[in-house]
Design a protein around this motif. Structure first.
Motif, PDB file in Angstrom:
ATOM      1  N   ASP A  32      12.753  -4.297 -46.812  1.00  0.00           N
ATOM      2  CA  ASP A  32      12.564  -3.202 -47.766  1.00  0.00           C
ATOM      3  C   ASP A  32      13.426  -3.395 -49.002  1.00  0.00           C
ATOM      4  O   ASP A  32      12.960  -3.235 -50.134  1.00  0.00           O
ATOM      5  CB  ASP A  32      12.966  -1.874 -47.108  1.00  0.00           C
ATOM      6  CG  ASP A  32      11.746  -1.070 -46.686  1.00  0.00           C
ATOM      7  OD1 ASP A  32      10.615  -1.567 -46.848  1.00  0.00           O
ATOM      8  OD2 ASP A  32      11.936   0.052 -46.185  1.00  0.00           O
ATOM      9  N   ILE A  33      14.683  -3.724 -48.772  1.00  0.00           N
ATOM     10  CA  ILE A  33      15.602  -3.900 -49.902  1.00  0.00           C
ATOM     11  C   ILE A  33      15.219  -5.141 -50.702  1.00  0.00           C
ATOM     12  O   ILE A  33      15.236  -5.133 -51.937  1.00  0.00           O
ATOM     13  CB  ILE A  33      17.068  -3.963 -49.396  1.00  0.00           C
ATOM     14  CG1 ILE A  33      17.467  -2.576 -48.854  1.00  0.00           C
ATOM     15  CG2 ILE A  33      18.013  -4.413 -50.505  1.00  0.00           C
ATOM     16  CD1 ILE A  33      18.806  -2.541 -48.150  1.00  0.00           C
ATOM     17  N   ALA A  34      14.814  -6.196 -49.991  1.00  0.00           N
ATOM     18  CA  ALA A  34      14.379  -7.410 -50.693  1.00  0.00           C
ATOM     19  C   ALA A  34      13.192  -7.103 -51.599  1.00  0.00           C
ATOM     20  O   ALA A  34      13.128  -7.562 -52.745  1.00  0.00           O
ATOM     21  CB  ALA A  34      14.004  -8.497 -49.676  1.00  0.00           C
ATOM     22  N   ARG A  35      12.265  -6.302 -51.088  1.00  0.00           N
ATOM     23  CA  ARG A  35      11.092  -5.946 -51.892  1.00  0.00           C
ATOM     24  C   ARG A  35      11.496  -5.097 -53.090  1.00  0.00           C
ATOM     25  O   ARG A  35      10.895  -5.200 -54.167  1.00  0.00           O
ATOM     26  CB  ARG A  35      10.070  -5.206 -51.019  1.00  0.00           C
ATOM     27  CG  ARG A  35       9.335  -6.161 -50.096  1.00  0.00           C
ATOM     28  CD  ARG A  35       8.527  -5.447 -49.023  1.00  0.00           C
ATOM     29  NE  ARG A  35       7.529  -6.369 -48.465  1.00  0.00           N
ATOM     30  CZ  ARG A  35       6.960  -6.236 -47.269  1.00  0.00           C
ATOM     31  NH1 ARG A  35       7.297  -5.230 -46.496  1.00  0.00           N
ATOM     32  NH2 ARG A  35       6.079  -7.113 -46.860  1.00  0.00           N
ATOM     33  N   ASN A  36      12.490  -4.246 -52.899  1.00  0.00           N
ATOM     34  CA  ASN A  36      12.993  -3.470 -54.045  1.00  0.00           C
ATOM     35  C   ASN A  36      13.628  -4.389 -55.086  1.00  0.00           C
ATOM     36  O   ASN A  36      13.427  -4.219 -56.288  1.00  0.00           O
ATOM     37  CB  ASN A  36      14.029  -2.445 -53.584  1.00  0.00           C
ATOM     38  CG  ASN A  36      13.386  -1.249 -52.902  1.00  0.00           C
ATOM     39  OD1 ASN A  36      12.168  -1.092 -52.936  1.00  0.00           O
ATOM     40  ND2 ASN A  36      14.210  -0.416 -52.289  1.00  0.00           N
ATOM     41  N   ILE A  37      14.410  -5.346 -54.609  1.00  0.00           N
ATOM     42  CA  ILE A  37      15.067  -6.269 -55.541  1.00  0.00           C
ATOM     43  C   ILE A  37      14.007  -7.056 -56.324  1.00  0.00           C
ATOM     44  O   ILE A  37      14.095  -7.212 -57.548  1.00  0.00           O
ATOM     45  CB  ILE A  37      16.014  -7.231 -54.778  1.00  0.00           C
ATOM     46  CG1 ILE A  37      17.188  -6.451 -54.161  1.00  0.00           C
ATOM     47  CG2 ILE A  37      16.525  -8.345 -55.702  1.00  0.00           C
ATOM     48  CD1 ILE A  37      18.081  -7.279 -53.242  1.00  0.00           C
TER      49      ILE A  37
END
Lengths: 436, 436
Positions: A316-321
């Motif tokens: 999820d965080i990777a996709r946000n980044i």
């Protein structure tokens, strides 16, 4: 292809599982996320234990500060646990502008508000799907899938150790102590099972879920907590006779202006889907005003199930980044400015049906005295059950009440226990009848 | 505050529910999402039915093109259903650069690949959480929460009508026809129940889940489909005697190079959590290599549960719009370039245990002939059960087999049904034993 750099702090069971997925499933993750998840560091003081994971050259280190201070690291995974050094490291990571993913429910339940505030100040995210319910996506479900619902209540079997023990006691009519010993031997219970069997682990998780469900601060202190150490095979047997199963439940209910929040053993009817959750499995029912009752079920602990939840947060965080979408979903489900300190209803004010077991001298008039006191306290009896199972000249008298107020129940019990004909403390188990 | 403009096409049951949440819960949604969701249009040709929703001035219109061509509209909600005009409207919406949210499993199962391709070309998203499992977040769970897992298999009770009918047949020992009639009277079954009771609705949903789980094209055509119309109370009774429950299951399994995909009635043991899913409820178990077995459970249909799922997709897309994060999560879970046409194993090649019921003349030697044929076909019998329930001079012979190959089972059954002593077609129900 974008590379996201990750550092793990604490390479115990969960940390090792996360490392294993990141290393062994790099290609799968890359094919799904469209970014490379690169495990740059794993920091742990224990350099001797074999984790069964093939770390690359220079990945395994002993100094957490190398991770915290490396400007390349995007995401810090905190899998140390506890409220000591883990708290310092997590704050430091957030202050250094790193997103944090953690499975640490104790820390979040006690210091979550501070951690969230710190994350917001430094414009980073905290992922904590693994903190509650293991691999069940209960955090994401509350935060995202049920966004169109007023959450009416949550009922969870959130501690696998307790559920394992209660299942064993139920299946084998054995004592709590025996079931606990076996759970420890099999690795389902820790050497020091206090946090689990006394209900505190469940309370930590409930505090987290309540914040997400009701838009309130994380509030552990006001949750009433009772464990399962006083549950006996006799009460489990009586429960069965009445069509109930005893589970350690984490319960919260959304009233208009307050929230009920409590952890205790409870009897649930066999039509409640939670009654079929056996062994070390976890499950949680969520009542939404649009959805009605939904349930999630799965392994609530263990290396790989917990690691799976950590990985979902990392993704999820990777996709946000990758898409430049920081704080796309607020950490506690709604923006900080909308989070309110909703009061928790004192236990004395809740109403629920009760199961009482009195150990009474086998002599005339006892039943009349007990029911008289209950009547005076406004408690109406639904079922009375007296069976000839004598223990030392006493007989168990079982009563199941209609909805009664906790303070009235406690007052009545106090009075009843002073009767000469009543031996020992009465046994009290609350009944959860509510289901859709 | 950012405003996201929404148009609903089709104001039937689900469309009305979506409109109701958008209007009545505007403040709640705003407080959680941090954007205003503005329902600009609801288009439906039926202007007379009272939807019980207070639309603002000019919101309710009859011309879908007004929605499709309005440059202000960010998200089009397609709740028309079917594969006709809904398909045209959805393609038009995507081509016009609008995100689409839909509950239309029939359309996605048949034309999903085209729709996804069109959405990618025009850089918009398709949300379809409501298409499968109603309010259970199975799409999000597969696409996001289980990202670190190789999915080993999916087993779902995905059609509430069938589950209601089977539950009723089981509880009341009534016939399929009687249970269906009551389901229709109560609104749990449509006037034309064909898609539901023949298994096609479940197959539509399974085709969608398979694409997400295995990174494959949406493939409806190769799913084997059988409905529940031939299930009898007698087989339900025998199932109970052996500790099984009969459910209509949507099953897929991930082999190394192929996928099994089938919808049919199946016997499941009572330790399988799906066996406790009653009435019109839906549930799906997902086996991940890290998580082990997880289960989602909830209302699979109905106005508000389905609307809740639509709203979760609207919120997701709104959050993407707010943060500029288009295609943050690929529509089918992984980027289009990584989606492969994984072949579906022909039914003849699957292996499973079987339940057979033969209607045999009550005369010597029948059992020997049946078991002889089974033996020749390499099918090993686990349980034989012959009870004196004679119907017209015949006795039912029940057999439960060990794992057997479907083509062998079919060959044996064909041969057995030619025996003079066998009346009627043998009854065959597959058994799903796999559980973690």
């Amino acid at each position: 292809m974008k590379t996201i750099k990750i550092g793990i702090l604490g390479c115990g069971i969960v940390g090792s599982g996360v490392a294993r997925i990141l290393i062994e499933k790099q290609a799968l993750l890359e094919s799904r996320i469209g970014a490379r998840l690169n495990l740059k560091y794993v920091a742990d003081l224990d350099t001797t234990t074999d984790r069964g994971v093939a770390f690359g050259e220079g990945v395994f280190i002993t100094d957490a500060n190398t991770v915290l201070n490396d400007p390349d690291i995007d995401i810090v995974v905190e899998t140390i646990g506890g409220k000591g050094i883990a708290k310092q490291f997590m704050l430091k990571a957030l202050e250094n502008g790193k997103h944090v993913v953690t499975a640490n429910k104790a820390l979040l339940a006690s210091f979550g508000n501070l951690l969230v505030k710190t994350a917001m100040e430094h414009q980073v995210d905290i992922g904590f799907e693994a903190s509650t319910g293991g691999c069940m996506p209960v955090i994401k479900t509350l935060r995202e899938s049920l966004v169109g619902n007023r959450i009416e209540g949550i009922t969870g079997i959130l501690n696998g150790t307790c559920n394992y023990i209660l299942t064993k006691m139920s299946n084998e009519s054995c004592s709590f102590d025996k079931a606990l010993a076996e759970a420890q031997a099999l690795g389902f219970a820790e050497a020091d099972p206090f946090l689990d069997v006394e209900g505190f682990d469940s309370a930590h998780k409930l505090a987290i879920l309540n914040a997400l469900a009701y838009g309130m601060d994380i509030n552990l202190d006001d949750i009433h907590v009772e464990g399962i150490t006083k549950i006996t095979p006799m009460d489990i047997e009586f429960a069965k006779e009445f069509g109930y199963t005893i589970k350690l439940l984490a319960i919260s209910k959304n009233s208009a202006t307050e929230v009920e929040a409590r952890v205790h053993p409870a009897m649930i009817p066999n039509r409640n889907p939670l009654s079929h959750v056996e062994g070390s499995m976890n499950a949680v029912t969520i009542d939404g005003d649009a959805t009605g009752q939904t349930m999630l079920y799965g392994h609530g602990a263990g290396m790989m199930p917990t690691a799976s939840a950590v990985i979902s947060d990392i993704a999820d965080i990777a996709r946000n980044i990758m898409t430049g979408a920081r704080h796309r979903v607020p950490i506690l489900g709604c923006p900080q400015t909308n989070i309110r300190p909703i009061p928790v209803l004192p236990l004395s004010q809740i109403s629920t049906p009760y199961y009482f077991r009195f150990e009474a001298a086998d002599q005339p008039g006892v039943l009349s005295k007990i029911s008289g006191i209950l009547g005076e306290c406004g408690i109406s009896i639904k079922i009375v059950h007296q069976k000839g199972r004598r223990t030392n000249g006493t007989v168990p008298i079982i009563m199941i009440t209609h909805l009664a107020k906790e303070e009235n129940a406690q007052k009545a019990l106090k009075e009843i226990s002073t009767l000469d004909s009543i031996m020992n403390q009465p046994v009290v188990i609350r009944i959860e009848e509510t289901d859709n």
